[in-house]
Design a protein around this motif. Structure first.
Motif, short mmCIF file in Angstrom:
data_model
loop_
_atom_site.label_atom_id
_atom_site.label_comp_id
_atom_site.label_asym_id
_atom_site.label_seq_id
_atom_site.Cartn_x
_atom_site.Cartn_y
_atom_site.Cartn_z
N SER A 533 2.28 -0.93 0.38
CA SER A 533 1.17 0.02 0.27
C SER A 533 0.96 0.78 1.58
O SER A 533 0.59 1.95 1.56
CB SER A 533 -0.11 -0.70 -0.14
N TYR A 534 1.19 0.12 2.73
CA TYR A 534 0.99 0.81 4.00
C TYR A 534 2.01 1.93 4.18
O TYR A 534 1.73 2.94 4.83
CB TYR A 534 1.06 -0.18 5.16
N GLY A 537 0.92 4.69 1.56
CA GLY A 537 -0.25 5.39 2.09
C GLY A 537 0.11 6.34 3.21
O GLY A 537 -0.41 7.46 3.29
N ASP A 555 1.52 9.00 -4.41
CA ASP A 555 1.73 7.90 -3.48
C ASP A 555 0.46 7.09 -3.24
O ASP A 555 0.50 5.85 -3.15
CB ASP A 555 2.27 8.43 -2.15
N ALA A 559 0.00 3.12 -3.96
CA ALA A 559 -0.48 2.22 -2.90
C ALA A 559 -1.65 1.39 -3.40
O ALA A 559 -1.74 0.18 -3.14
CB ALA A 559 -0.87 3.02 -1.67
#
Length: 700
Positions: A533-534, A537, A555, A559
């Motif tokens: 997710s990082y 993001g 995106d 995320a």
């Protein structure tokens, strides 16, 4: 024993090992020493006769770091006398003969400098670290009289379904004992597959035991010798301990880390189909082979079949519903499969069955931290579980480290720093504790102390990619772009699949204005971890700055799906929806988030503001109400970013520039919000963003 990269915790409970004479007519006469030398390096370990003319041992005992070939030779020694290898204390054997490899597993060097190869070794060597050798003289025949051990194949899944942990003994030549006799751990057990490969056991085995047999404690048939269940191959190193220290470490029999520190053996079932043709006929083995293929347990190449392991443990738990260990193991597999709620339920049930069960308390604390559901006070419960354990195991660096991590997640930084300092008092060479404490110092803007800890971590383990990634992120936070890029490049050199390193480079490129380069680097990171997710993001923010709202929303949505417990990625997603003109959808999402009691009042208040249920004055008041100076500064950062975004959406450019300019002034470059704010301020000031690389940017 040539141990893998993470080498060895000695064992649990008291050291009750016994010396056993290598006498003919006993099982110990069939167990001896295997030595391989290429005139440069010598490898030595334990081996055992499995036919009149064949010996088995661990692959790495015969090969070291090389690949075995049919041209290789080794020497096998048995009995007690004055023959043996020339090293000190080696001439203790009665006779020997040359041995030649016949068939072997697909072993991978676990001590490779290439981290990706070490990872593959952990994933597969528990099934592949074995070799069958043919002897020039048949020491196990009637003429020579040393006899041989029979093999007992048990399929991993059958063992799990039965809910059994076979009682065992381990025999070998550990290096902490001389070679006058064999050393036996007379009271241990096999647990089965808990990790990526092989079977885990709690027998006390050290370097030198490699290749030795783990035998059933009592023979199934009266008058027979106990049969071989597996071959000793690898051990676990405690973080920050030298191998010599770890080898001397005797852990409490009920140590909370029991299931993560078990050693590994290759089960007979992992090789029996390949070696049986060379051994004397055995009806039991033939019957097994007729029903089973080669055993790799729950391992499927580089993947693990979590569903199968959980289903098999379901059977075991159903048959033994009052067994807390089975419930715990069920939870460990649920946690590994990312079924966090189910894992917590299992650990809680294990604690109901066995109040205070140390391994269940530790495991529950870890899963509670992973879930981090504020409405259920997960972190408070996790910290309480660990504090209770630390009261019982006062010198456990692992427990204190775990609590430090959770305190960090709870933003209790001073307490966390104290915990990591205590870990370093117990384990001065713990690079993990140094990295963790450095991260806290960086958050507290104690940059000199952070830099010192990061540098020390790298000095201790210069080939560990994660330390370069952590220092690279820190240097990026300070705007030391060239040094940060160098750290990320070094991590990628050590581990080409390091998604975090590519992502770190992307954030540097993003801050330099090289948006296309940043997207490309985020793309590379997602090749190796598509659900991070990082990373998603970060790429979303790059698309947002480029003005590609559809890609940004895609995106951000992904995320959020991959990390639904992280509140701020959701807020960024909803803000981008509003900026893209999806006003009604964004407002509904903000309202839903505002009502979600899983999250704390502070991020929910920001959503309430966008949903129109509180005003800016309420946000100002809440921002000032943080309990600590750090919390108040963090809230001020959030306040200015989100009020700035609201002003931007409303077309109030003056207010937007003031608020977002305050975000940029913090120089908190480690946050996605900082990059978005910096781009927005530049646009508001009329400075065009460029997708061309900055002059000092290193290209991907």
């Amino acid at each position: 024993m040539a141990a893998p990269h993470n080498a060895s915790a000695a064992g649990f409970g008291d050291d009750d090992r016994l010396a056993k004479a290598r006498e003919k007519g006993t099982i110990y006469g069939a167990i001896g020493l295997v030595v391989h030398s290429d005139n440069i390096e010598t490898e030595a370990g334990t081996g055992f006769l499995v036919s009149p003319c064949h010996v088995m041992t661990a692959y790495h005992v015969v090969a070291g770091k090389r690949k075995i070939t049919e041209r290789d030779t080794a020497t096998f020694y048995v009995g007690e006398g004055d023959e043996g290898p020339a090293y000190s204390g080696g001439r203790r054997y009665a006779e020997s003969t040359t041995a030649h490899p016949v068939v072997w597993g697909n072993f991978i060097d676990g001590e490779s400098d290439v981290v990706a190869q070490r990872v593959k070794a952990v994933q597969s060597n528990g099934w592949n670290d074995w070799v069958l050798l043919r002897l020039d003289r048949c020491l196990g025949d009637a003429e020579h009289g040393w006899g041989y051990l029979r093999l007992e194949p048990i399929a991993t899944r059958d063992l799990t379904r039965a809910g059994e942990t076979p009682e065992a003994i381990a025999v070998g030549l550990p290096k902490d004992k001389d070679e006058d006799a064999l050393t036996e751990d007379p009271s241990c057990r096999i647990v089965g597959q808990m990790y990526e490969s092989g079977w885990q056991h709690d027998c006390l085995t050290l370097p030198g035991n490699s290749g030795g047999p783990i035998l059933e404690r009592k023979p199934a048939t009266a008058g027979e010798w106990p049969r071989v269940l597996g071959i000793t191959v690898s051990l676990i190193l405690l973080d920050g301990m030298d191998p010599e220290e770890a080898e001397a470490a005797m852990l409490s029999a009920d140590d909370p880390s029991y299931f993560t520190l078990l050693s590994t053996a290759v089960p007979v079932s992992a090789f029996i189909n390949k070696v049986a043709q060379y051994l004397p006929q055995d009806p039991e083995v033939a019957a097994y082979i007729a029903k089973h293929g080669l055993d790799t347990g729950y391992s499927r190449g580089e993947d693990i079949d979590f569903d199968a392991s959980i289903a098999d443990l379901d059977q075991a738990v159903k048959a033994k519903p009052r067994d807390p260990e089975l419930r715990l193991r069920h939870g460990l597999w649920q946690a590994a499969a990312n079924n966090t709620d189910a894992a917590i339920d299992d650990y809680t049930k294990a604690l109901e069955l066995a109040p205070g069960y140390p391994a269940a308390l530790l495991s529950r604390s870890q899963s509670l931290s992973d879930r981090d559901d504020n409405a259920k006070h997960d972190l408070d419960t996790a910290i309480a579980d660990l504090t209770a354990l630390i009261g019982r195991f006062k010198d456990s660096a692992e427990l204190i480290m775990n609590r430090g991590y959770i305190l960090t997640r709870d933003r209790r930084y001073d307490e966390a720093a104290t915990d990591f300092t205590d870990v370093l008092r117990l384990r001065p060479k713990s690079s993990g504790a140094l990295r963790a404490r450095a991260g806290i110092y960086a958050d507290l803007k104690r940059y000199d102390q952070a830099a010192e800890d990061y540098d020390r971590a790298i000095d201790l383990e210069p080939d560990l990619p994660i330390s370069y990634i952590a220092r690279g992120n820190f240097r990026s936070q300070l705007g030391r772009d060239a040094e940060a890029i160098a750290d990320f490049d070094r991590a990628i050199e050590l581990y080409p699949s390091a998604a975090e390193a590519y992502s770190g480079r992307a954030y540097v490129l993003l801050q330099q204005g090289n948006l296309k380069g940043a997207v490309k680097s985020f793309d590379q990171a997602l090749k190796f971890n598509e659900k991070a997710s990082y990373v998603l993001g970060g790429r979303a923010s790059a698309y947002q700055i480029l003005g590609d709202h559809d890609a940004a929303i895609r995106d951000y949505r992904a995320a959020v799906e991959n990390d639904p417990g992280e509140p701020f990625i959701q807020l960024l997603y909803f803000v981008e929806q509003a900026r893209a003109g999806k006003t009604d959808e964004a407002k509904q999402n903000f309202a839903t988030f505002a009502a979600d009691t899983r999250f704390d009042d502070w991020p929910r208040a920001l959503a309430q503001f966008f949903a129109g249920t509180v005003d800016a004055a309420a946000i100002e008041k809440l921002a000032e109400a943080g309990e600590t100076d750090f919390e108040r500064k963090a809230r001020a950062f959030d306040r200015d970013f989100y009020l700035g975004q609201a002003a931007l959406i409303a077309g109030n450019n003056g207010e937007a520039q003031k608020r977002l300019g305050a975000v940029v002034a913090t120089e908190d470059r480690q946050y996605i919000e900082y990059n978005i704010a910096a781009a927005d301020v530049a646009k508001l000031k009329g400075i065009a963003q460029t997708s061309a690389p900055a002059a000092n940017t290193t290209q991907n």
